[in-house]
Design a protein around this motif. Structure first.
Motif, PDB file in Angstrom:
ATOM      1  N   SER A  99       0.841  -1.190   0.000  1.00  0.00           N
ATOM      2  CA  SER A  99       0.000   0.000   0.000  1.00  0.00           C
ATOM      3  C   SER A  99       0.884   1.252   0.000  1.00  0.00           C
ATOM      4  O   SER A  99       2.066   1.195   0.324  1.00  0.00           O
ATOM      5  CB  SER A  99      -0.924   0.006   1.220  1.00  0.00           C
ATOM      6  OG  SER A  99      -0.174   0.066   2.421  1.00  0.00           O
ATOM      7  N   PHE A 101       0.672   5.981   0.142  1.00  0.00           N
ATOM      8  CA  PHE A 101      -0.072   7.110   0.698  1.00  0.00           C
ATOM      9  C   PHE A 101       0.079   8.359  -0.163  1.00  0.00           C
ATOM     10  O   PHE A 101       1.091   8.556  -0.838  1.00  0.00           O
ATOM     11  CB  PHE A 101       0.428   7.433   2.112  1.00  0.00           C
ATOM     12  CG  PHE A 101       0.287   6.300   3.085  1.00  0.00           C
ATOM     13  CD1 PHE A 101      -0.844   6.177   3.885  1.00  0.00           C
ATOM     14  CD2 PHE A 101       1.294   5.350   3.216  1.00  0.00           C
ATOM     15  CE1 PHE A 101      -0.971   5.129   4.778  1.00  0.00           C
ATOM     16  CE2 PHE A 101       1.179   4.302   4.114  1.00  0.00           C
ATOM     17  CZ  PHE A 101       0.037   4.192   4.889  1.00  0.00           C
ATOM     18  N   THR A 142      -3.538   5.906   8.537  1.00  0.00           N
ATOM     19  CA  THR A 142      -3.483   6.757   7.350  1.00  0.00           C
ATOM     20  C   THR A 142      -2.828   8.103   7.624  1.00  0.00           C
ATOM     21  O   THR A 142      -1.926   8.528   6.901  1.00  0.00           O
ATOM     22  CB  THR A 142      -4.893   6.967   6.772  1.00  0.00           C
ATOM     23  OG1 THR A 142      -5.476   5.697   6.481  1.00  0.00           O
ATOM     24  CG2 THR A 142      -4.835   7.793   5.493  1.00  0.00           C
ATOM     25  N   GLY A 146       0.769   8.911   6.431  1.00  0.00           N
ATOM     26  CA  GLY A 146       0.558   9.585   5.156  1.00  0.00           C
ATOM     27  C   GLY A 146       1.369  10.843   4.953  1.00  0.00           C
ATOM     28  O   GLY A 146       1.684  11.201   3.815  1.00  0.00           O
ATOM     29  N   SER A 165      -1.311   6.469  16.298  1.00  0.00           N
ATOM     30  CA  SER A 165      -2.421   6.332  15.346  1.00  0.00           C
ATOM     31  C   SER A 165      -3.765   6.392  16.055  1.00  0.00           C
ATOM     32  O   SER A 165      -4.696   7.084  15.618  1.00  0.00           O
ATOM     33  CB  SER A 165      -2.310   5.003  14.593  1.00  0.00           C
ATOM     34  OG  SER A 165      -1.300   5.046  13.628  1.00  0.00           O
ATOM     35  N   CYS A 195      -4.938  12.773   4.373  1.00  0.00           N
ATOM     36  CA  CYS A 195      -4.098  11.717   3.814  1.00  0.00           C
ATOM     37  C   CYS A 195      -4.950  10.615   3.207  1.00  0.00           C
ATOM     38  O   CYS A 195      -6.068  10.357   3.661  1.00  0.00           O
ATOM     39  CB  CYS A 195      -3.190  11.124   4.892  1.00  0.00           C
ATOM     40  SG  CYS A 195      -2.034  12.332   5.594  1.00  0.00           S
ATOM     41  N   VAL A 196      -4.398   9.986   2.194  1.00  0.00           N
ATOM     42  CA  VAL A 196      -5.049   8.891   1.478  1.00  0.00           C
ATOM     43  C   VAL A 196      -4.178   7.650   1.610  1.00  0.00           C
ATOM     44  O   VAL A 196      -2.968   7.724   1.407  1.00  0.00           O
ATOM     45  CB  VAL A 196      -5.213   9.224  -0.019  1.00  0.00           C
ATOM     46  CG1 VAL A 196      -5.850   8.063  -0.770  1.00  0.00           C
ATOM     47  CG2 VAL A 196      -5.991  10.510  -0.206  1.00  0.00           C
ATOM     48  N   GLN A 197      -4.779   6.519   1.949  1.00  0.00           N
ATOM     49  CA  GLN A 197      -4.060   5.248   1.899  1.00  0.00           C
ATOM     50  C   GLN A 197      -4.648   4.420   0.760  1.00  0.00           C
ATOM     51  O   GLN A 197      -5.852   4.175   0.714  1.00  0.00           O
ATOM     52  CB  GLN A 197      -4.176   4.479   3.212  1.00  0.00           C
ATOM     53  CG  GLN A 197      -3.417   3.149   3.169  1.00  0.00           C
ATOM     54  CD  GLN A 197      -3.286   2.485   4.521  1.00  0.00           C
ATOM     55  OE1 GLN A 197      -3.705   3.035   5.551  1.00  0.00           O
ATOM     56  NE2 GLN A 197      -2.714   1.314   4.563  1.00  0.00           N
ATOM     57  N   ASN A 199      -4.792   0.945  -0.801  1.00  0.00           N
ATOM     58  CA  ASN A 199      -4.566  -0.492  -0.676  1.00  0.00           C
ATOM     59  C   ASN A 199      -4.917  -1.222  -1.974  1.00  0.00           C
ATOM     60  O   ASN A 199      -4.296  -2.211  -2.330  1.00  0.00           O
ATOM     61  CB  ASN A 199      -5.409  -1.063   0.465  1.00  0.00           C
ATOM     62  CG  ASN A 199      -5.026  -0.471   1.804  1.00  0.00           C
ATOM     63  OD1 ASN A 199      -3.855  -0.384   2.154  1.00  0.00           O
ATOM     64  ND2 ASN A 199      -6.022  -0.036   2.574  1.00  0.00           N
ATOM     65  N   ASP A 204      -9.608   2.567  -4.440  1.00  0.00           N
ATOM     66  CA  ASP A 204      -9.166   3.662  -3.573  1.00  0.00           C
ATOM     67  C   ASP A 204      -8.716   4.917  -4.307  1.00  0.00           C
ATOM     68  O   ASP A 204      -8.466   5.942  -3.674  1.00  0.00           O
ATOM     69  CB  ASP A 204      -8.011   3.183  -2.675  1.00  0.00           C
ATOM     70  CG  ASP A 204      -8.440   2.092  -1.703  1.00  0.00           C
ATOM     71  OD1 ASP A 204      -9.652   1.995  -1.420  1.00  0.00           O
ATOM     72  OD2 ASP A 204      -7.569   1.350  -1.219  1.00  0.00           O
TER      73      ASP A 204
END
Length: 218
Positions: A99, A101, A142, A146, A165, A195-197, A199, A204
């Protein structure tokens, strides 16, 4: 008579053996009160406090990181054109994970309001949801990972790192998401940083799923 002597010798051996073991491995240690207080103070000082850490990190590093985030409109356009190139230019990967970010900021127009997310159109003429702002219960890392501001190697153990987290997610749920729900009416414009994670690129990227840590009405 010999039997009694043997029993006496046996008990003597047992007694001596017991005393030797107690000497080598005492049941307790006697320490001075001063030493005990110092040990307690040292243990307390070494204990990681995620709430205090995030208090400092939030205002000192996280909010100012907005200036380093990629513009949302730019990222959306690049993802549509070439996801691999967008990842190469703006994505960041942590460790060996597959994954990655994005750290993103921008303005979007609200096109949908759901229980757990707010849909935004980013492109000027678009009526489609291009960015989703997460508005439900948050899980994962994230925001912690991120921005690229935090490194697990700077902490004593992964338990402390994971506690960051948890506290970041809790703080976003308590302080950021209520504001988002209040200002997010269809047609309103919202400034956001988050932020974007990613996966799964199929699910996504279009739309981008952003966990926001800054939201403002434009």
């Amino acid at each position: 008579m010999i039997s009694r002597q043997r029993k006496g010798i046996t008990w003597l051996v047992i007694t001596i053996g017991t005393l030797v073991l107690l000497y080598l491995f005492p049941l307790f240690h006697i320490v001075s009160l001063d030493d005990a207080n110092k040990a307690t103070a040292k243990a307390t000082a070494a204990k990681f406090d995620p709430v205090k850490f995030v208090d400092t990190f939030w205002d000192g590093e996280l909010l100012p990181s907005k200036s380093a985030a990629v513009d949302a409109a730019t990222l959306v356009a690049k993802v549509k054109a070439d996801p691999a190139k967008a990842r190469e230019q703006h994505g960041r990967q942590v460790g060996l994970s597959q994954s990655y970010f994005y750290h993103v900021t921008g303005v979007g127009r609200v096109v949908s309001v759901e229980k757990n997310f707010i849909g935004l159109a980013i492109s000027p003429d678009s009526e489609k949801t291009e960015v989703i702002l997460e508005a439900g219960i948050l899980f994962g890392n994230t925001v912690r990972d991120g921005t690229g501001l935090l490194d697990v190697n700077d902490f004593n153990n992964t338990q402390d790192f994971n506690a960051i987290s948890t506290e970041l997610n809790r703080r976003i749920e308590a302080n950021v998401l209520p504001t988002l729900r209040e200002i997010a009416t269809v047609g309103a414009e919202v400034r956001f940083t988050g932020c974007v994670q990613v996966n799964d690129e199929d699910s996504d990227l279009q739309p981008l799923k952003v966990v926001p840590f800054i939201v403002e009405a434009k």
